[in-house]
Design an enzyme around this catalytic site. Structure first.
Site, PDB file in Angstrom:
ATOM      1  CG  ASN A 265     -12.243 -16.515  42.497  1.00 31.69           C
ATOM      2  OD1 ASN A 265     -12.917 -15.942  41.649  1.00 31.69           O
ATOM      3  ND2 ASN A 265     -11.280 -15.915  43.142  1.00 31.69           N
TER       4      ASN A 265
ATOM      5  CB  CYS B  55      -4.639  -7.703  52.877  1.00 30.30           C
ATOM      6  SG  CYS B  55      -5.580  -7.054  54.231  1.00 30.30           S
TER       7      CYS B  55
HETATM    8  N1  PMP Z   1      -9.169 -17.807  37.904  1.00 33.18           N
HETATM    9  C1  PMP Z   1      -9.847 -18.115  39.017  1.00 33.18           C
HETATM   10  C2  PMP Z   1     -11.348 -18.081  38.999  1.00 33.18           C
HETATM   11  C3  PMP Z   1      -9.162 -18.497  40.180  1.00 33.18           C
HETATM   12  O1  PMP Z   1      -9.841 -18.827  41.285  1.00 33.18           O
HETATM   13  C4  PMP Z   1      -7.746 -18.532  40.160  1.00 33.18           C
HETATM   14  C5  PMP Z   1      -6.956 -18.924  41.401  1.00 33.18           C
HETATM   15  N2  PMP Z   1      -7.349 -18.263  42.562  1.00 33.18           N
HETATM   16  C6  PMP Z   1      -7.084 -18.206  38.958  1.00 33.18           C
HETATM   17  C7  PMP Z   1      -7.830 -17.848  37.863  1.00 33.18           C
HETATM   18  C8  PMP Z   1      -5.594 -18.237  38.869  1.00 33.18           C
HETATM   19  O2  PMP Z   1      -5.102 -19.540  39.009  1.00 33.18           O
HETATM   20  P1  PMP Z   1      -3.562 -19.830  39.348  1.00 33.18           P
HETATM   21  O3  PMP Z   1      -3.257 -19.063  40.601  1.00 33.18           O
HETATM   22  O4  PMP Z   1      -3.493 -21.281  39.536  1.00 33.18           O
HETATM   23  O5  PMP Z   1      -2.750 -19.311  38.221  1.00 33.18           O
END
Ligand code: PMP
Length: 369
Positions: free
Chosen positions: A141, A313
């Site tokens: 991500n 942060c």
């Molecule tokens: N895994 C990854 C790789 C993510 O990017 C995210 C969201 N940033 C999550 C899990 C968690 O997802 P959610 O906030 O929709 O529960």
């Protein structure tokens, strides 16, 4: 802020109006409890099961089982705890995993190599009979790095260890046929591909999971609580729409990412790119050494652009992005990281406007540093 200035699709994508329309329709007309024995409940149950079957078919994995949850955070928690109970050994969790997968006290870290990838050889050297689960991220991500799920899955299969793949940034954003990927558990979140927030789940191959939210025995006993029927129905509409546009969107977003990367490389001296052209389409991660990513984000917001920092942060403390550090960046480089992620409303013109603003912001902050 206009949609034109929105560059944070990896955090949450704007929902498809068609998905929200479906959400409203199901909420208004199929309001029964899907567990109830009367006809109103039966209608909701039918809608839920039709959406579930449709969702699995759309992911190319009709033989799978889908356990619906409140998003990927819960789904990851369910897999990490539910697949390792009672403890049979230790879970190996990828260094670049989302915080919702780093939740076991006694798990071991699976280091990522240069370039952010985990090689099957590295995994083979770490996996043992005492490994209860391997947990990796399909597409990171923060950096956009895509892992070799097939190669890593083959190592797990040989060692007979279940593999969890966090597919949050991959499902709906990359062309995928899940039946071809050797995972035991695949987690997803609908708001990353234009569905509603608070809807996600685990797609299971054969195994089952010990429920972490216990209650009425819904979801084949794996997750208690009245199901979010409208949420899954809406997620299916969003998945359908994204899947249909992938053929044209993937090359278009790759072109925009390459334009943006080139503008950053040539126009902002000292900038380091963490993302590569083979990563998540439309995601660019760049580090500006000795600056603070979060401060760049705030300034960009004032200029009408939503981007995100590669660092979290927490309670006033600046934390350098573990995913970026894992790729070999120093702390001073990782702290100055921003993530720019694009999607269906991004145009070449908006990329050029964003780059001009980014250049000014970085120059200003360098002068202040
Ligand atoms: N895994 C990854 C790789 C993510 O990017 C995210 C969201 N940033 C999550 C899990 C968690 O997802 P959610 O906030 O929709 O529960």
């Amino acid at each position: 802020m206009s949609q034109d200035g929105y560059f944070d699709y990896a955090a949450s994508a704007p929902p498809f109006p068609e998905a929200l329309k479906r959400f409203e329709e199901v909420s208004l007309h199929q309001f029964g409890n899907p567990s109830a024995s009367h006809e109103t409940g039966g209608k909701a149950r039918e809608t839920l099961e039709t959406a579930r079957t449709g969702f699995l078919a759309r992911t190319g994995f009709s033989d799978g089982t889908l356990v619906l949850t409140s998003g990927a955070t819960e789904a990851n928690n369910l897999v990490l705890r539910g697949a390792t109970m009672p403890p049979k050994g230790r879970a190996l969790v990828a260094e670049d995993a989302h915080s919702s997968a780093h939740i076991l006290e006694d798990s071991e870290i699976l280091r990522v190599g240069p370039g952010g990838r985990i090689s099957p050889e590295t995994l083979a050297a770490r996996i043992s009979k005492k490994t209860s689960l391997v947990s990796i991220v399909h597409a990171n991500n923060e950096t956009g790095v895509i892992q070799d799920v097939k190669g890593l899955g083959a190592v797990c299969e040989k060692a007979r260890v279940p593999l969890h793949v966090d597919g949050v940034q991959a499902l709906g954003r990359l062309p995928l046929t899940l039946s071809e990927l050797p995972f035991s558990f695949y987690t997803f979140s609908a708001h990353k591909f234009g569905g509603p927030r608070g809807v996600g789940g685990v797609i299971l191959r054969k195994s089952t999971l010990a429920a972490q939210i216990k209650g009425g025995g819904q979801e084949k006993g794996m997750r208690g609580g009245t199901e979010n029927v409208a949420g899954l129905a809406a997620a299916l509409v969003a998945l359908d729409l994204s899947a249909r546009s992938l053929e044209s969107e993937v090359p278009r977003l790759r072109r925009l990412a390459s334009l943006l990367s080139e503008e950053i490389r040539s126009g902002i001296p000292g900038a380091l790119l963490n993302s590569t052209p083979e990563g998540i389409p439309g995601l660019v991660s760049a580090s500006f050494p000795d600056l603070i990513g979060e401060e760049i984000v705030v300034e960009m917001n004032l200029r009408g652009f939503a981007i995100s920092a590669g660092s979290a942060c927490g309670s006033g403390r600046r934390v350098a992005s573990p995913s970026v550090m894992a790729m070999g960046r120093t702390k001073a480089q990782a702290l100055g990281t921003v993530r720019i992620s694009m999607g269906r409303f991004t145009t070449e013109e908006s990329v050029r406007r964003l780059t001009a603003a980014l250049r000014q912001v970085v120059e200003k902050q360098k002068a202040l540093a």
